[in-house]
Design a protein around this motif. Structure first.
Motif, mmCIF file in Angstrom:
data_model
loop_
_atom_site.group_PDB
_atom_site.id
_atom_site.type_symbol
_atom_site.label_atom_id
_atom_site.label_comp_id
_atom_site.label_asym_id
_atom_site.label_seq_id
_atom_site.Cartn_x
_atom_site.Cartn_y
_atom_site.Cartn_z
ATOM 1 N N MET A 71 -49.217 16.553 40.061
ATOM 2 C CA MET A 71 -48.846 15.243 39.520
ATOM 3 C C MET A 71 -49.881 14.175 39.884
ATOM 4 O O MET A 71 -50.379 13.441 39.024
ATOM 5 C CB MET A 71 -47.483 14.826 40.070
ATOM 6 N N LEU A 72 -50.240 14.086 41.169
ATOM 7 C CA LEU A 72 -51.123 13.010 41.602
ATOM 8 C C LEU A 72 -52.593 13.313 41.369
ATOM 9 O O LEU A 72 -53.374 12.409 41.092
ATOM 10 C CB LEU A 72 -50.885 12.705 43.084
ATOM 11 N N CYS A 73 -52.984 14.594 41.473
ATOM 12 C CA CYS A 73 -54.409 14.880 41.295
ATOM 13 C C CYS A 73 -54.819 14.695 39.828
ATOM 14 O O CYS A 73 -55.963 14.325 39.544
ATOM 15 C CB CYS A 73 -54.774 16.272 41.788
ATOM 16 N N LEU A 74 -53.888 14.940 38.897
ATOM 17 C CA LEU A 74 -54.216 14.692 37.484
ATOM 18 C C LEU A 74 -54.496 13.213 37.242
ATOM 19 O O LEU A 74 -55.350 12.859 36.431
ATOM 20 C CB LEU A 74 -53.069 15.163 36.585
ATOM 21 N N VAL A 102 -46.064 15.035 32.002
ATOM 22 C CA VAL A 102 -46.369 13.754 31.356
ATOM 23 C C VAL A 102 -47.846 13.415 31.521
ATOM 24 O O VAL A 102 -48.522 12.988 30.576
ATOM 25 C CB VAL A 102 -45.497 12.625 31.952
ATOM 26 N N ASN A 103 -48.369 13.639 32.736
ATOM 27 C CA ASN A 103 -49.771 13.334 33.013
ATOM 28 C C ASN A 103 -50.720 14.205 32.200
ATOM 29 O O ASN A 103 -51.737 13.732 31.686
ATOM 30 C CB ASN A 103 -50.066 13.499 34.500
ATOM 31 N N ILE A 104 -50.389 15.486 32.084
ATOM 32 C CA ILE A 104 -51.230 16.398 31.294
ATOM 33 C C ILE A 104 -51.305 15.917 29.843
ATOM 34 O O ILE A 104 -52.381 15.823 29.246
ATOM 35 C CB ILE A 104 -50.685 17.843 31.351
ATOM 36 N N VAL A 129 -50.117 5.230 27.481
ATOM 37 C CA VAL A 129 -49.079 6.186 27.062
ATOM 38 C C VAL A 129 -48.282 6.673 28.268
ATOM 39 O O VAL A 129 -47.048 6.716 28.248
ATOM 40 C CB VAL A 129 -49.714 7.380 26.314
ATOM 41 N N GLN A 130 -48.993 7.035 29.351
ATOM 42 C CA GLN A 130 -48.319 7.533 30.555
ATOM 43 C C GLN A 130 -47.392 6.468 31.146
ATOM 44 O O GLN A 130 -46.264 6.768 31.556
ATOM 45 C CB GLN A 130 -49.361 7.970 31.589
ATOM 46 N N THR A 131 -47.865 5.223 31.204
ATOM 47 C CA THR A 131 -47.065 4.136 31.759
ATOM 48 C C THR A 131 -45.802 3.899 30.939
ATOM 49 O O THR A 131 -44.713 3.696 31.497
ATOM 50 C CB THR A 131 -47.898 2.839 31.833
ATOM 51 N N LEU A 132 -45.918 3.955 29.615
ATOM 52 C CA LEU A 132 -44.749 3.764 28.746
ATOM 53 C C LEU A 132 -43.719 4.872 28.953
ATOM 54 O O LEU A 132 -42.508 4.613 29.004
ATOM 55 C CB LEU A 132 -45.188 3.713 27.281
#
Length: 487
Positions: A273-276, A417-419, A454-457
């Motif tokens: 999650m965080l490394c992406l 979501v991050n991917i 997009v990720q923030t939304l």
């Protein structure tokens, strides 16, 4: 079993009816103001020292990069790539894996299961050490990897050499990240801040000694950063081992080797999650190395990323504080407290973000002087300042929402979501704008900002639609399950 679950649910609902009065008493503005003030004090108790500690720690990297910049443009570019890309890629993975402790230790502390915190930290050391050893070849083969990625041969060779010098720094992450999270979940972030301040003072002294006095050049700048990070590790170790955490640290235990598989799965989800997120903008620097005038492009972009990273320490402190506050409240069964903590954290971090946006726009043609005297690089940074300001604004919200995800244990869902947002949308759009539309660094960065939007939304939608009562029940269930693994 079902009766126990129903009793737990009823107890949580009763507690949250009391908590709801704090949130829904809209007519009593004075009471709401007191509620906001009380939550803000608890938030800043973690965020305040965390901001100081993270800014100070990151300043060691900035100081090292600044010293390298005054050695020459090639030295700045090679140090930037080695520290920001090679070390940064592994930093992101290990930092993410350590964030599993924010879920487990935060919820255990809220549930008053204090003895579990020391066991969780030891498990994290074991998992992170194994992972750090597995990814060690990335340092030895950094020059070849960078050249394959399109970096100029001379730049790739020197950056690869500097990367090997950073191996001691790599292993310091294994210990310092779990120690920091172990302490912050107990609201002992002031210890992290003091250790970071001492390490920075030593770093300034040692850097002056190695680079200016003894003229060790690029090798000296790398060695000082290694030394300073290990100073921070030693200070935190001394605090924990010498009785600073009597309730949560009972010494080394073989029990740390039990339940490693479950711990590895949660750590891996957290790491992905965080490394992406961490890798995303580091890829931007690699892509810039493939453009014309790569050295100037990399220098300008690395300066912007350094300023962004420096300011990002503040939202990341709110990421940590939000994760702790949400985890503590869910661990205690107070779902409305977790919801209210989220609202206060997002608003506070956003206000600070707006302040720094205004500052960057006001100093758009001046802040690059911290790193370089090259007129070409300064002009290139000036052109990127608007994108830097917009990135800072987004970063004032997105890490706080990620903190909610960590505090609630949503790491696996957020990894997907991050991917999707970063690597299936942002990165391809950035490449398209950079090369196909010939917009260069501006196009690459603008496209990648789209992925962050997009990720923030999506994270905003997940947070708004969250069933906090359900999350509190799942936190209680998680603590019971991990306690049974311990036994």
């Amino acid at each position: 079993m079902e009766e126990g679950a129903e009793a737990m649910k009823e107890a949580l609902l009763t507690r949250n009816k009391r908590g709801q009065l704090c949130v829904d008493g809209g007519d009593d503005r004075r009471y709401l103001g007191k509620r906001v003030w009380a939550e803000s004090k608890m938030l800043w108790r973690v965020a305040g020292p965390a901001i100081f500690g993270r800014v100070v720690t990151y300043s060691m990297n900035v100081i090292t990069q600044a010293f390298a910049g005054h050695l020459g443009d090639l030295q700045l570019a090679s140090m930037s790539i080695a520290n920001t890309v090679v070390v940064g890629f592994n930093f992101g993975l290990l930092l993410g894996m350590a964030s599993a402790l924010e879920t487990l230790c935060g919820q255990a502390f809220g549930a008053k299961k204090y003895h579990m915190l020391g066991i969780y930290m030891q498990r994290s050391w074991i998992v992170l050490f194994a992972c750090a050893t597995l990814i060690l070849p990335t340092y030895f083969f950094a020059a070849s990897i960078l050249e394959l990625a399109g970096q100029p041969p001379e730049l790739a060779a020197q950056a690869g050499m500097v990367s090997v010098w950073f191996i001691p720094l790599h292993y310091s992450f294994v210990f310092v990240f779990p120690l920091q999270r172990f302490l912050q979940c107990q609201l002992k972030n002031s210890v992290n801040a003091i250790a970071a301040a001492i390490a920075l003072a030593i770093h300034l002294l040692v850097t002056w000694l190695f680079v200016y006095h003894y003229k060790f050049g690029l090798f000296g700048t790398a060695m000082t950063l290694n030394f300073s990070w290990w100073v921070a590790v030693a200070l935190l170790m001394c605090y924990v081992y010498c009785g600073g955490c009597p309730e949560t640290w009972n010494g080394l235990s073989m029990e740390a080797f039990s339940g490693l598989w479950e711990f590895l799965k949660l750590s891996t989800s957290s790491g992905v999650m965080l490394c992406l997120e961490n890798w995303y903008y580091r890829i931007l620097i690699v892509l810039a190395g493939n453009l014309k005038n790569a050295e100037i492009a990399v220098d300008a972009l690395s300066i912007c990323m350094s300023i962004n990273g420096w300011e990002l320490m503040i939202p990341l402190a709110f990421f940590a504080a939000t994760g702790v506050r949400v985890a503590n409240e869910l661990g205690a069964g107070n779902s409305n407290g977790a919801k209210f903590a989220t609202i206060v954290a997002v608003i506070t971090s956003s206000i600070i973000g707006v302040f720094f946006v205004v500052l960057i726009l006001a100093l758009h043609d001046k802040f690059a002087y911290i790193f370089t005297q090259s007129r070409a690089v300064i002009n290139a940074v000036d052109k990127l300042s608007l994108l830097l300001a917009f990135t800072i604004l987004l970063n004032s919200v997105q890490p706080v929402l990620s903190g909610v995800a960590v505090g609630s244990g949503w790491q696996s869902a957020v990894a997907y979501v991050n991917i999707a947002s970063y690597y299936l949308i942002g990165l391809p759009v950035g490449v398209l704008m950079g090369w196909f539309f010939r917009l260069g660094v501006l196009g690459i960065w603008a496209g990648m900002i789209g992925g962050t939007v997009v990720q923030t939304l999506i994270l905003t939608m997940m947070t708004v639609r969250c069933d906090w009562d359900k999350e509190a029940l799942e936190a209680a269930s998680r603590m019971d399950r991990w306690s049974s693994i311990q036994k």
